[in-house]
Scaffold this motif. Structure first.
Motif, mmCIF file in Angstrom:
data_model
loop_
_atom_site.group_PDB
_atom_site.id
_atom_site.type_symbol
_atom_site.label_atom_id
_atom_site.label_comp_id
_atom_site.label_asym_id
_atom_site.label_seq_id
_atom_site.Cartn_x
_atom_site.Cartn_y
_atom_site.Cartn_z
ATOM 1 N N LEU A 85 0.819 -1.207 0.000
ATOM 2 C CA LEU A 85 0.000 0.000 0.000
ATOM 3 C C LEU A 85 0.858 1.263 0.000
ATOM 4 N N THR B 278 -9.483 12.865 6.087
ATOM 5 C CA THR B 278 -9.472 11.777 5.094
ATOM 6 C C THR B 278 -10.457 12.041 3.965
ATOM 7 N N MET C 180 -9.464 12.560 -0.111
ATOM 8 C CA MET C 180 -10.069 11.781 -1.186
ATOM 9 C C MET C 180 -10.858 12.673 -2.143
ATOM 10 N N GLU D 146 -2.972 9.205 -3.430
ATOM 11 C CA GLU D 146 -3.850 8.077 -3.125
ATOM 12 C C GLU D 146 -3.283 7.229 -1.986
ATOM 13 N N ARG D 147 -1.964 7.052 -1.984
ATOM 14 C CA ARG D 147 -1.356 6.295 -0.872
ATOM 15 C C ARG D 147 -1.588 7.009 0.447
ATOM 16 N N GLY E 204 -3.998 9.070 1.109
ATOM 17 C CA GLY E 204 -5.426 8.975 1.411
ATOM 18 C C GLY E 204 -5.804 7.622 1.992
ATOM 19 N N ARG E 205 -5.294 6.537 1.383
ATOM 20 C CA ARG E 205 -5.623 5.198 1.877
ATOM 21 C C ARG E 205 -5.052 4.968 3.276
ATOM 22 N N LEU E 206 -3.806 5.368 3.470
ATOM 23 C CA LEU E 206 -3.195 5.193 4.787
ATOM 24 C C LEU E 206 -3.937 6.019 5.835
ATOM 25 N N SER E 207 -4.297 7.255 5.484
ATOM 26 C CA SER E 207 -5.060 8.101 6.413
ATOM 27 C C SER E 207 -6.398 7.457 6.744
ATOM 28 N N GLY E 208 -7.028 6.873 5.723
ATOM 29 C CA GLY E 208 -8.310 6.211 5.944
ATOM 30 C C GLY E 208 -8.192 5.037 6.901
ATOM 31 N N ILE E 209 -7.139 4.229 6.726
ATOM 32 C CA ILE E 209 -6.924 3.077 7.612
ATOM 33 C C ILE E 209 -6.664 3.540 9.035
#
Length: 799
Positions: free
Chosen positions: A364, A442, A446, A671-672, A674-679
């Motif tokens: 990720l 987050t 996005m 995007e990385r 965003g995804r890490l922040s989301g997790i």
């Protein structure tokens, strides 16, 4: 004594299993997030540690000003080398000219591969202190020598001895292998440098490279230096700052300023704004560091809340222990011991979580992080981490519980006090303030990514394929290959270009036109194309016409994009002439025959750059652009294209890129994040909910008798749910109103970095607030409804 503390702590933990599971589970999640973020930060902060000379290595950067706007980058002119060597070498230990990273076809016997690498001057291996496995470090001494990375040598030679072998490069020249060096690791610059060839060889590969020797305006090269031991980066920068401006009058109008960018800054601090260094990825290091601290803090808050909430359950124990002589310090040690035990268990579980999830995290985050099992420093830091977390999580409960007066407790008159729950309420508010702020952040990240993704790009990237043209084998074969590909039925149109569709490789100035303002300093993206370029990309002509094979005069024609027309102040551009102001190498005037729609070739977060497209009459193509047949699958088309390619280029590996995938890479970094922040946001919410669940369970248990009495007197399930839930909902609402202005301030500042950005709207904040309230209601309702449905007779009997 210690053994006794641990024994009592263990009994207390095993006696209240639900409380222990919530505490250990929450802490384990928080510590796992902190650990994995710590490993990521360590990987970022140690970027380039592989190079032993990194503290003294730098790259020459240049700032130039066009019409009041200053741009900064690593492109420099070739004459700068002579200027430095003639008058400034006392500042440098090494000075190395270099090409840009590029791909070459390498062939040995029947094996042909494509690899990226550089042409550099002889001192490069010494400056970078490459780890030589075979051969000699001075491997670029001879003009026809080549140094290979270990993986490249293995791909070409297998088990054969590589040193002294001759390989064919781009089917053009023979090079002898003089050295094999260790592959440069992933978290280092030059990690994709799989070959090194001599700079002098590079200068023989094209006529323009030789001509650039005295061209101060041709910024097509790189320069790396290692400063001398007796100086500093700042001092050398001050010495070389105005070298180019002083030595060349033609480029002085752009106020060129030179500087050293230390290797330490290449990865983390390589962003410039109007000539000033303004940061880079370092902002994400700080961002995730803050997230890690806050997520761990949330988990510690759970421990504090649940420990102090259970204070009345432990009050009698404290009273008895004090009455038989226990000092307050001993009680504090007892409670800190319990905290240490919980944290130790949580750490072991956290390590397990990290080990299991590290592979997915690497994929990720686009990293190659290994768990540091054998690193003593990691375990030393981990011990300090455990102790610090135990103190952070256990200090307040220990001080609070050890302060109870034994007389009040044993008489049965002990009351926690009407304000005793205030610290817990404050901590719950803090927890959900952080969680709501994470949610808002987050969502906005996005939103910004989707905003850029939905931006019109000006051409049709679906079904468009690029084939790199790197070998002399392609020279003069464009027309043949176009006819062959179209005749195969797999391609409906094909063109060539000097730059990839998704980037700009060349910028030019020195043009004049009718009506050009006095003193205007133009800077135009420059691409040479074949006549079918616009057609193959489905690029719309908005004025005039496209290039045509029916007009031989189009060899001196030019297309402008819409931004260039506005930038140059042209009212009716079609038919106007662009003249080259270069007095040394003048070219014929170019006639503007058309205007094409703007297409995004660089960052989708930035405005489209003013650009010009000229007819490629010298065969300077770097890419073939193929529009696939939409009536067949991509797989079918590519199989046919490969067959045709191999018929004409049997010694060259077939390479291609889908343009839509290349374009998608422009969003990869955001995007990385965003995804890490989301997790991490999801984990923060989960940890907060675990704490809320535990507190609700305890409150329901504490008010068992009250709930029973209320039910006997006719209270409904809703009445009981409302009684238990409303206080927590009030706290979460307060959190929302604190989090919203904080999140707005931070995210609005972040968005200012993007000229093309999303507008913050009220519904983003409302959605985050509603989400937090929904999660709270669900979490609290589970225990509240369970308590409300309990048999009141049983509740009153137990009391």
């Amino acid at each position: 004594m210690l053994k006794n503390y641990l024994k009592i702590a263990w009994r207390n933990l095993t006696k209240h299993k639900a409380y222990t599971i919530i505490n250990v589970g929450g802490l384990a999640l928080g510590m796992a997030v902190a650990l994995i973020i710590g490993l990521w930060m360590q990987d970022e902060l140690t970027h380039n540690d592989y190079f032993s000379n990194k503290d003294t290595i730098a790259q020459i950067f240049q700032s130039q000003t066009f019409n009041g706007e200053t741009g900064t980058g690593p492109a420099i002119p070739r004459p700068l080398e002579k200027a430095f060597r003639d008058g400034y070498m006392d500042n440098f230990e090494h000075l190395v000219m270099a090409s840009w990273n590029n791909s070459q076809y390498l062939k040995y016997k029947e094996t042909s591969i494509s690899r990226t690498g550089n042409f550099m001057q002889r001192e490069a291996p010494e400056m970078l202190d490459l780890n030589i496995i075979k051969g000699e470090k001075d491997g670029l001494r001879e003009i026809n020598s080549i140094m290979l990375s270990a993986s490249t040598a293995n791909a070409l030679f297998g088990n054969e001895e590589p040193i002294g072998k001759v390989i064919k490069v781009n089917s053009q020249y023979d090079m002898m292998v003089t050295a094999i060096y260790e592959d440069i690791p992933f978290n280092a610059s030059f990690n994709d440098m799989h070959y090194l060839m001599p700079w002098d060889k590079y200068l023989t590969t094209a006529e323009w490279l030789k001509n650039a020797e005295d061209q101060w305006g041709n910024n097509s090269f790189q320069m790396f230096v290692q400063i001398a031991d007796n100086t500093t980066m700042e001092r050398v920068t001050s010495v070389i700052k105005d070298v180019k401006k002083d030595l060349n009058e033609d480029t002085a109008q752009f106020n060129p300023q030179l500087m050293l960018l230390p290797m330490d800054d290449w990865h983390l601090r390589n962003f410039f704004e109007n000539g000033k260094q303004v940061g880079g990825r370092i902002k994400y290091v700080w961002l995730f560091g803050i997230i890690g601290v806050f997520v761990l803090l949330l988990a510690c808050i759970n421990f504090m809340n649940l420990s102090t909430a259970r204070s009345e359950k432990r009050a009698k124990e404290v009273g008895i222990r004090k009455s038989i002589g226990s000092q307050r310090g001993q009680l504090i040690n007892q409670f800190l011991g319990e905290s240490f035990l919980v944290v130790l268990f949580a750490f072991l579980i956290a390590v397990l979580i990290v080990v299991i999830s590290l592979g997915g995290f690497n994929e990720l985050a686009r990293k190659e992080i290994d768990f540091p099992w054998t690193l003593p420093s990691f375990w030393s830091i981990s011990i300090l981490f455990i102790i610090a977390t135990a103190l952070l999580a256990g200090s307040y409960p220990a001080l609070y519980l050890s302060s109870f007066r034994p007389v009040d407790v044993l008489k049965g008159t002990f009351k926690a006090g009407k304000h005793s729950g205030l610290p817990r309420k404050i901590l719950v508010v803090l927890q959900f303030t952080v969680s709501v702020a994470f949610i808002i952040g987050t969502v906005i990240v996005m939103q910004q990514i989707n905003h850029a993704k939905n931006r019109p790009i000006g051409y049709d990237r679906e079904g468009l394929v690029q084939i790199p043209v790197m070998s002399q084998d392609f020279t003069g074969k464009y027309e043949l290959m176009r006819n062959e590909f179209i005749a195969s039925g797999a391609v409906v149109e094909m063109s060539s270009s000097s730059s990839p569709t998704t980037n700009i490789w060349s910028n030019r100035s020195g043009w004049t036109w009718e009506g050009k303002p006095e003193g205007f300093q133009e800077d135009l993206a420059y691409t040479e194309v074949s006549p079918e370029y616009a057609k193959s990309l489905n690029l719309k002509i908005v004025a005039g016409r496209d290039f045509s094979r029916e007009f031989p005069s189009d060899s001196n024609a030019v297309l402008l994009n819409e931004t260039a027309v506005k930038y140059m102040g042209l009212k009716d551009p079609v038919g106007k002439l662009l003249k080259d102001e270069d007095t040394e190498n003048p070219s014929e005037p170019l006639k503007i025959i058309g205007v094409v729609q703007d297409m995004i070739a660089q960052s989708p977060y930035e405005p489209v750059k003013q650009g010009m497209y000229t007819f490629d009459k010298y065969g300077n193509a770097s890419f073939y652009n193929l529009r696939l047949n939409p009536k067949q699958s991509a797989g079918q088309n590519l199989a046919v294209i490969e067959r045709v390619f191999k018929e004409h280029f049997p010694n060259i590996p077939f390479q291609y890129d889908f343009v839509d995938e290349e374009y998608g890479e422009k969003f990869a970094a955001e995007e990385r994040i965003g995804r890490l922040s989301g997790i991490f946001t999801a984990l923060a919410i989960l940890i907060s909910c675990l704490g809320l669940f535990g507190l609700t369970s305890f409150v329901a248990e504490q008010r068992t008798k009250e709930i029973g009495v209320r039910k006997v007197l006719g209270a409904t399930v809703f009445n009981v749910w409302n009684m238990l839930s409303k206080d927590f909902l009030k706290l979460v609402i307060i959190s929302c109103f604190i989090a919203v202005p904080i999140a707005y301030y931070v995210m609005n500042g972040w968005l200012q970095e993007y000229p093309y950005r999303v507008i913050l709207k009220w519904w983003i904040f409302a959605l985050a607030m509603l989400g937090a309230l929904f999660v709270t209601v669900v979490t609290v309702s589970f225990q509240a409804i369970r308590a409300a449905k309990a048999n009141p007779v049983k509740s009153l009997r137990t009391e």
